[in-house]
Design a protein around this motif. Sequence first.
Motif, PDB file in Angstrom:
ATOM      1  N   ILE A  67       0.863  -1.178   0.000  1.00  0.00           N
ATOM      2  CA  ILE A  67       0.000   0.000   0.000  1.00  0.00           C
ATOM      3  C   ILE A  67       0.907   1.238   0.000  1.00  0.00           C
ATOM      4  CG2 ILE A  67      -0.211   0.394   2.531  1.00  0.00           C
ATOM      5  CD1 ILE A  67      -3.286   0.728   2.002  1.00  0.00           C
ATOM      6  N   VAL A  68       0.409   2.360  -0.518  1.00  0.00           N
ATOM      7  CA  VAL A  68       1.180   3.602  -0.482  1.00  0.00           C
ATOM      8  C   VAL A  68       1.249   4.075   0.967  1.00  0.00           C
ATOM      9  CG1 VAL A  68       1.133   6.032  -1.144  1.00  0.00           C
ATOM     10  CG2 VAL A  68       0.596   4.287  -2.825  1.00  0.00           C
ATOM     11  N   THR A  69       2.460   4.359   1.444  1.00  0.00           N
ATOM     12  CA  THR A  69       2.613   4.677   2.856  1.00  0.00           C
ATOM     13  C   THR A  69       3.762   5.643   3.100  1.00  0.00           C
ATOM     14  OG1 THR A  69       3.047   3.697   5.028  1.00  0.00           O
ATOM     15  CG2 THR A  69       4.073   2.615   3.172  1.00  0.00           C
ATOM     16  N   GLU A  70       3.707   6.341   4.257  1.00  0.00           N
ATOM     17  CA  GLU A  70       4.822   7.219   4.643  1.00  0.00           C
ATOM     18  C   GLU A  70       5.803   6.459   5.512  1.00  0.00           C
ATOM     19  OE1 GLU A  70       4.337  11.282   6.030  1.00  0.00           O
ATOM     20  OE2 GLU A  70       2.375  11.340   5.054  1.00  0.00           O
ATOM     21  N   ILE A  71       5.309   5.391   6.196  1.00  0.00           N
ATOM     22  CA  ILE A  71       6.215   4.606   7.031  1.00  0.00           C
ATOM     23  C   ILE A  71       6.209   3.150   6.575  1.00  0.00           C
ATOM     24  CG2 ILE A  71       6.187   6.019   9.144  1.00  0.00           C
ATOM     25  CD1 ILE A  71       4.019   4.055  10.174  1.00  0.00           C
ATOM     26  N   ASN A  72       7.346   2.474   6.770  1.00  0.00           N
ATOM     27  CA  ASN A  72       7.486   1.113   6.263  1.00  0.00           C
ATOM     28  C   ASN A  72       7.970   0.165   7.353  1.00  0.00           C
ATOM     29  OD1 ASN A  72       7.457  -0.787   4.218  1.00  0.00           O
ATOM     30  ND2 ASN A  72       8.374   0.663   2.782  1.00  0.00           N
ATOM     31  N   PRO A  73       7.278  -0.939   7.658  1.00  0.00           N
ATOM     32  CA  PRO A  73       5.986  -1.335   7.111  1.00  0.00           C
ATOM     33  C   PRO A  73       4.869  -0.372   7.528  1.00  0.00           C
ATOM     34  CG  PRO A  73       6.677  -2.853   8.864  1.00  0.00           C
ATOM     35  CD  PRO A  73       7.801  -1.905   8.651  1.00  0.00           C
ATOM     36  N   CYS A  74       3.752  -0.466   6.824  1.00  0.00           N
ATOM     37  CA  CYS A  74       2.672   0.510   7.018  1.00  0.00           C
ATOM     38  C   CYS A  74       1.914   0.285   8.327  1.00  0.00           C
ATOM     39  CB  CYS A  74       1.712   0.433   5.836  1.00  0.00           C
ATOM     40  SG  CYS A  74       0.655  -1.031   5.886  1.00  0.00           S
ATOM     41  N   ASN A  75       1.073   1.262   8.669  1.00  0.00           N
ATOM     42  CA  ASN A  75       0.263   1.203   9.895  1.00  0.00           C
ATOM     43  C   ASN A  75      -0.670   0.004   9.947  1.00  0.00           C
ATOM     44  OD1 ASN A  75       1.148   3.496  11.111  1.00  0.00           O
ATOM     45  ND2 ASN A  75      -0.265   4.829   9.978  1.00  0.00           N
ATOM     46  N   ILE A  76      -1.141  -0.430   8.785  1.00  0.00           N
ATOM     47  CA  ILE A  76      -2.088  -1.558   8.747  1.00  0.00           C
ATOM     48  C   ILE A  76      -1.353  -2.854   9.068  1.00  0.00           C
ATOM     49  CG2 ILE A  76      -3.647  -2.891   7.250  1.00  0.00           C
ATOM     50  CD1 ILE A  76      -4.318  -0.264   5.790  1.00  0.00           C
ATOM     51  N   CYS A  77      -0.163  -3.044   8.472  1.00  0.00           N
ATOM     52  CA  CYS A  77       0.597  -4.286   8.686  1.00  0.00           C
ATOM     53  C   CYS A  77       1.112  -4.408  10.122  1.00  0.00           C
ATOM     54  CB  CYS A  77       1.770  -4.361   7.713  1.00  0.00           C
ATOM     55  SG  CYS A  77       1.250  -4.709   6.030  1.00  0.00           S
ATOM     56  N   THR A  78       1.302  -3.281  10.813  1.00  0.00           N
ATOM     57  CA  THR A  78       1.868  -3.361  12.172  1.00  0.00           C
ATOM     58  C   THR A  78       0.782  -3.253  13.254  1.00  0.00           C
ATOM     59  OG1 THR A  78       2.304  -0.997  12.026  1.00  0.00           O
ATOM     60  CG2 THR A  78       4.164  -2.470  11.584  1.00  0.00           C
ATOM     61  N   ASP A  79      -0.475  -3.105  12.856  1.00  0.00           N
ATOM     62  CA  ASP A  79      -1.561  -2.933  13.827  1.00  0.00           C
ATOM     63  C   ASP A  79      -1.967  -4.297  14.415  1.00  0.00           C
ATOM     64  OD1 ASP A  79      -3.859  -2.380  15.233  1.00  0.00           O
ATOM     65  OD2 ASP A  79      -4.725  -1.071  13.698  1.00  0.00           O
ATOM     66  N   GLU A  80      -1.644  -4.476  15.706  1.00  0.00           N
ATOM     67  CA  GLU A  80      -1.934  -5.775  16.335  1.00  0.00           C
ATOM     68  C   GLU A  80      -3.423  -5.978  16.592  1.00  0.00           C
ATOM     69  OE1 GLU A  80       0.625  -5.946  19.712  1.00  0.00           O
ATOM     70  OE2 GLU A  80       2.410  -6.114  18.434  1.00  0.00           O
ATOM     71  N   MET A  81      -4.203  -4.901  16.535  1.00  0.00           N
ATOM     72  CA  MET A  81      -5.647  -5.016  16.735  1.00  0.00           C
ATOM     73  C   MET A  81      -6.339  -5.552  15.469  1.00  0.00           C
ATOM     74  SD  MET A  81      -6.047  -4.026  19.789  1.00  0.00           S
ATOM     75  CE  MET A  81      -7.777  -3.635  20.021  1.00  0.00           C
ATOM     76  N   ARG A  82      -5.589  -5.581  14.371  1.00  0.00           N
ATOM     77  CA  ARG A  82      -6.173  -6.081  13.122  1.00  0.00           C
ATOM     78  C   ARG A  82      -5.919  -7.573  12.971  1.00  0.00           C
ATOM     79  NH1 ARG A  82      -7.457  -3.016   8.524  1.00  0.00           N
ATOM     80  NH2 ARG A  82      -7.679  -0.853   9.026  1.00  0.00           N
ATOM     81  N   ASP A  83      -6.815  -8.221  12.245  1.00  0.00           N
ATOM     82  CA  ASP A  83      -6.671  -9.649  11.995  1.00  0.00           C
ATOM     83  C   ASP A  83      -5.679  -9.843  10.848  1.00  0.00           C
ATOM     84  OD1 ASP A  83      -6.898 -12.299  11.512  1.00  0.00           O
ATOM     85  OD2 ASP A  83      -9.015 -12.266  10.920  1.00  0.00           O
ATOM     86  N   GLN A  84      -4.416 -10.077  11.196  1.00  0.00           N
ATOM     87  CA  GLN A  84      -3.374 -10.200  10.173  1.00  0.00           C
ATOM     88  C   GLN A  84      -3.481 -11.538   9.429  1.00  0.00           C
ATOM     89  OE1 GLN A  84      -1.525  -7.684   9.266  1.00  0.00           O
ATOM     90  NE2 GLN A  84      -1.783  -6.270  10.981  1.00  0.00           N
ATOM     91  N   LYS A  85      -4.390 -12.404   9.883  1.00  0.00           N
ATOM     92  CA  LYS A  85      -4.569 -13.699   9.203  1.00  0.00           C
ATOM     93  C   LYS A  85      -5.602 -13.615   8.080  1.00  0.00           C
ATOM     94  CE  LYS A  85      -2.669 -17.044  12.235  1.00  0.00           C
ATOM     95  NZ  LYS A  85      -1.999 -17.997  11.392  1.00  0.00           N
ATOM     96  N   SER A  86      -6.144 -12.408   7.897  1.00  0.00           N
ATOM     97  CA  SER A  86      -7.063 -12.193   6.791  1.00  0.00           C
ATOM     98  C   SER A  86      -6.404 -11.223   5.815  1.00  0.00           C
ATOM     99  CB  SER A  86      -8.374 -11.611   7.335  1.00  0.00           C
ATOM    100  OG  SER A  86      -9.176 -11.193   6.264  1.00  0.00           O
TER     101      SER A  86
END
Length: 204
Positions: A67-86
């Motif tokens: 995804i286009v991002t200012e930080i790498n890895p992005c906020n979505i990939c590092t968000d532990e509240m998100r289901d990274q298995k989906s």
Amino acid sequence: MNKKNVSISSVISDLINHLNQLPGIGPKTAERLAFHIIKSPENKILSLADSLIKSKQKLSFCNNCFIVTEINPCNICTDEMRDQKSICIVQDSIDAYAIESTNNYNGSYHILNGYISPINGIGPNELTISSLIKRIEKKPPTEIILATNPTIEGDATATYISNQIKSANIKISRLAVGIPFGGDLDYTDPKTLTQAFNSRQIFE
Ligand SMILES: [Zn+2]
């Protein structure tokens, strides 16, 4: 006395040529935009130029999901509240932002940065599919959502990816195609209507 033709300034033709290379901007629109820019106050144009430069200097693609991002890895990939298995697979970053705006999905994404289109010389190697396969091998997801556009190319891309990742332990789904909210059956094209009919669900 012969009339002397005045040729267009090379600065203007250069600007028109650059604008004409943008997607969806034909030669006439490029001309209109160029003259709009020339007439605009200098501070507005400097700020536009600054934001164009910043978009190249500060933004990049996430190493994991692209995804286009200012930080790498992005906020979505590092968000532990998100289901990274989906993993929801989309063609472009803008599609992921569209899904984010629904507040209805809490998993991760994988951005293909295009779709398979043999006519335009775009094969699987031009997209981020090999990175997706490596990502899946490294951390197997439980769910893959194929959210490419419901077009011939989007369907072909979804089918190709599905064939590459078929595994008994991954649930693979494709976004439903149907009648838009507020739509009319008699204005819906037969293909959409057929798909909507075939994807009908139990009414609760
Ligand atoms: Zn990411």
